[in-house]
Scaffold this active site. Sequence first.
Site, PDB file in Angstrom:
ATOM      1  N   CYS A  30       5.508  -2.705 -17.023  1.00  0.00           N
ATOM      2  CA  CYS A  30       5.408  -3.770 -18.114  1.00  0.00           C
ATOM      3  C   CYS A  30       5.830  -5.247 -18.392  1.00  0.00           C
ATOM      4  CB  CYS A  30       6.008  -3.299 -18.900  1.00  0.00           C
ATOM      5  SG  CYS A  30       5.354  -3.490 -20.988  1.00  0.00           S
ATOM      6  N   ASP A  86       0.692  -1.216   0.305  1.00  0.00           N
ATOM      7  CA  ASP A  86      -0.111  -0.037   0.126  1.00  0.00           C
ATOM      8  C   ASP A  86       0.614   1.296   0.451  1.00  0.00           C
ATOM      9  OD1 ASP A  86       1.115   0.251   3.124  1.00  0.00           O
ATOM     10  OD2 ASP A  86      -0.758  -0.849   3.316  1.00  0.00           O
ATOM     11  N   GLU A 126      -3.032 -10.838  18.037  1.00  0.00           N
ATOM     12  CA  GLU A 126      -3.309 -12.049  18.934  1.00  0.00           C
ATOM     13  C   GLU A 126      -1.665 -13.290  18.423  1.00  0.00           C
ATOM     14  OE1 GLU A 126      -6.700 -13.369  16.057  1.00  0.00           O
ATOM     15  OE2 GLU A 126      -5.897 -14.444  14.778  1.00  0.00           O
ATOM     16  N   HIS A 142       6.806  -8.071  -1.694  1.00  0.00           N
ATOM     17  CA  HIS A 142       5.299  -8.182  -2.462  1.00  0.00           C
ATOM     18  C   HIS A 142       5.325  -7.331  -3.224  1.00  0.00           C
ATOM     19  CE1 HIS A 142       4.017 -11.361   0.965  1.00  0.00           C
ATOM     20  NE2 HIS A 142       4.922 -11.838   0.200  1.00  0.00           N
TER      21      HIS A 142
HETATM   22  P1  NAD Z   1      -2.604 -11.978   7.564  1.00  0.00           P
HETATM   23  O1  NAD Z   1      -3.766 -10.817   6.932  1.00  0.00           O
HETATM   24  O2  NAD Z   1      -2.404 -13.018   7.700  1.00  0.00           O
HETATM   25  O3  NAD Z   1      -2.040 -10.832   8.909  1.00  0.00           O
HETATM   26  C1  NAD Z   1      -2.837  -9.689   9.717  1.00  0.00           C
HETATM   27  C2  NAD Z   1      -2.033  -9.852  10.808  1.00  0.00           C
HETATM   28  O4  NAD Z   1      -2.811  -8.395  11.912  1.00  0.00           O
HETATM   29  C3  NAD Z   1      -2.776 -10.805  12.124  1.00  0.00           C
HETATM   30  O5  NAD Z   1      -1.951 -11.739  12.490  1.00  0.00           O
HETATM   31  C4  NAD Z   1      -3.700  -9.459  13.237  1.00  0.00           C
HETATM   32  O6  NAD Z   1      -4.227 -10.296  13.889  1.00  0.00           O
HETATM   33  C5  NAD Z   1      -3.254  -8.373  12.583  1.00  0.00           C
HETATM   34  N1  NAD Z   1      -3.095  -7.387  13.276  1.00  0.00           N
HETATM   35  C6  NAD Z   1      -4.884  -6.879  13.156  1.00  0.00           C
HETATM   36  N2  NAD Z   1      -5.074  -5.674  13.182  1.00  0.00           N
HETATM   37  C7  NAD Z   1      -3.845  -5.279  13.604  1.00  0.00           C
HETATM   38  C8  NAD Z   1      -3.736  -3.754  14.184  1.00  0.00           C
HETATM   39  N3  NAD Z   1      -4.144  -2.420  14.093  1.00  0.00           N
HETATM   40  N4  NAD Z   1      -2.301  -4.074  15.250  1.00  0.00           N
HETATM   41  C9  NAD Z   1      -1.383  -5.405  14.851  1.00  0.00           C
HETATM   42  N5  NAD Z   1      -2.046  -6.266  14.118  1.00  0.00           N
HETATM   43  C10 NAD Z   1      -3.060  -6.515  14.370  1.00  0.00           C
HETATM   44  O7  NAD Z   1      -1.278 -10.188   7.012  1.00  0.00           O
HETATM   45  P2  NAD Z   1       0.001 -10.422   6.283  1.00  0.00           P
HETATM   46  O8  NAD Z   1       0.549 -11.678   7.536  1.00  0.00           O
HETATM   47  O9  NAD Z   1       0.589  -9.743   5.861  1.00  0.00           O
HETATM   48  O10 NAD Z   1       0.204 -11.956   5.260  1.00  0.00           O
HETATM   49  C11 NAD Z   1      -1.175 -11.490   4.258  1.00  0.00           C
HETATM   50  C12 NAD Z   1      -0.608 -11.376   2.745  1.00  0.00           C
HETATM   51  O11 NAD Z   1      -1.362 -10.289   2.368  1.00  0.00           O
HETATM   52  C13 NAD Z   1       0.733 -10.054   2.523  1.00  0.00           C
HETATM   53  O12 NAD Z   1       1.318 -11.065   2.119  1.00  0.00           O
HETATM   54  C14 NAD Z   1       0.454  -9.061   2.093  1.00  0.00           C
HETATM   55  O13 NAD Z   1       1.006  -8.927   1.141  1.00  0.00           O
HETATM   56  C15 NAD Z   1      -0.724  -8.822   2.054  1.00  0.00           C
HETATM   57  N6  NAD Z   1      -1.809  -7.147   2.510  1.00  0.00           N
HETATM   58  C16 NAD Z   1      -1.456  -6.650   1.988  1.00  0.00           C
HETATM   59  C17 NAD Z   1      -2.074  -4.817   2.335  1.00  0.00           C
HETATM   60  C18 NAD Z   1      -1.461  -4.163   2.536  1.00  0.00           C
HETATM   61  O14 NAD Z   1      -0.963  -4.154   1.508  1.00  0.00           O
HETATM   62  N7  NAD Z   1      -2.024  -3.137   3.412  1.00  0.00           N
HETATM   63  C19 NAD Z   1      -3.556  -5.952   2.606  1.00  0.00           C
HETATM   64  C20 NAD Z   1      -4.219  -7.273   3.116  1.00  0.00           C
HETATM   65  C21 NAD Z   1      -3.029  -7.824   2.889  1.00  0.00           C
END
Ligand code: NAD
Length: 250
Positions: free
Chosen positions: A131, A108, A220, A123
Amino acid sequence: MNNEEKIKQAAEILSKAKNIVGFTGAGTSAESGIPPFRGEGGIWNQYDPNSLDIDFYYRHTKESWKIIREVFYNFFSNKDIKPNPGHLVLAKWEKEGRLSSVITQNIDDLHTVAGNTVVYEFHGNMSRFVCTKCGHKVDAKSLTLTEEPPRCAQCGGLMKPDFIFFGEGIPEDAYYGSVRAAENCDAFVIIGTSGQVSPANMIPGIAKRNGAKIIEINMEPSTYTNYITDIYLEGKSGEILPAIDALMTR
Ligand code: NAD
């Protein structure tokens, strides 16, 4: 030990650290209004994740592009999305010379918007397009996104968002940069990631094996908590990071 005492302990470690590295996931941006991909409120409960498979994008370009445009460029850009206090603390630590880099799984761009200048985008990043033919990259804002996927101004090739689709490899510079950063830091802060996505989830173990203190912030426990984490702080990163920062010695 309660959370307050642990925050104090984390602040002590981070105050003394010579080289902090941050490792962030979707949870870091949750308080900026970006939903996670999975779980409650997750984007892939509404859409088929297949649309982000690279082969599917080549074979069913229009169908895939429709969803990508809707999710990433209509939905996200319609909201007032900006860095939250957690992002801002990481940028402050870089300015103070404490933090050498952020390794992020997020696409993001919020760490860069917050002011971090060394960000390993494991990522990729949705704010750019690339491209698929010649590799030319452009700022997403410079394109008018229509029902047809964008075409390269240099070679006419099909463009895609510059983030990793399923079936694509990790960008080499981000991968090796992350490994080096993890090897060389003395404090490693894992923030808002479940640790389920490979190979990104191997990076914290590298920091641990090289002797770094592992501090983790999450709502968590994650796959790291009972294995490599030294101090686990339960709560929102947008609240815990400022609470740590407020106790740091300067
Ligand atoms: P995940 O969705 O697997 O896990 C998110 C984690 O964040 C969870 O363990 C949850 O408990 C925790 N969490 C939620 N709200 C929180 C807060 N306010 N403060 C602290 N912790 C909090 O995410 P991941 O491990 O990043 O893997 C998901 C994949 O999806 C990544 O590879 C990423 O590239 C992509 N993704 C990116 C975005 C983004 O760019 N913002 C959003 C969603 C997913």
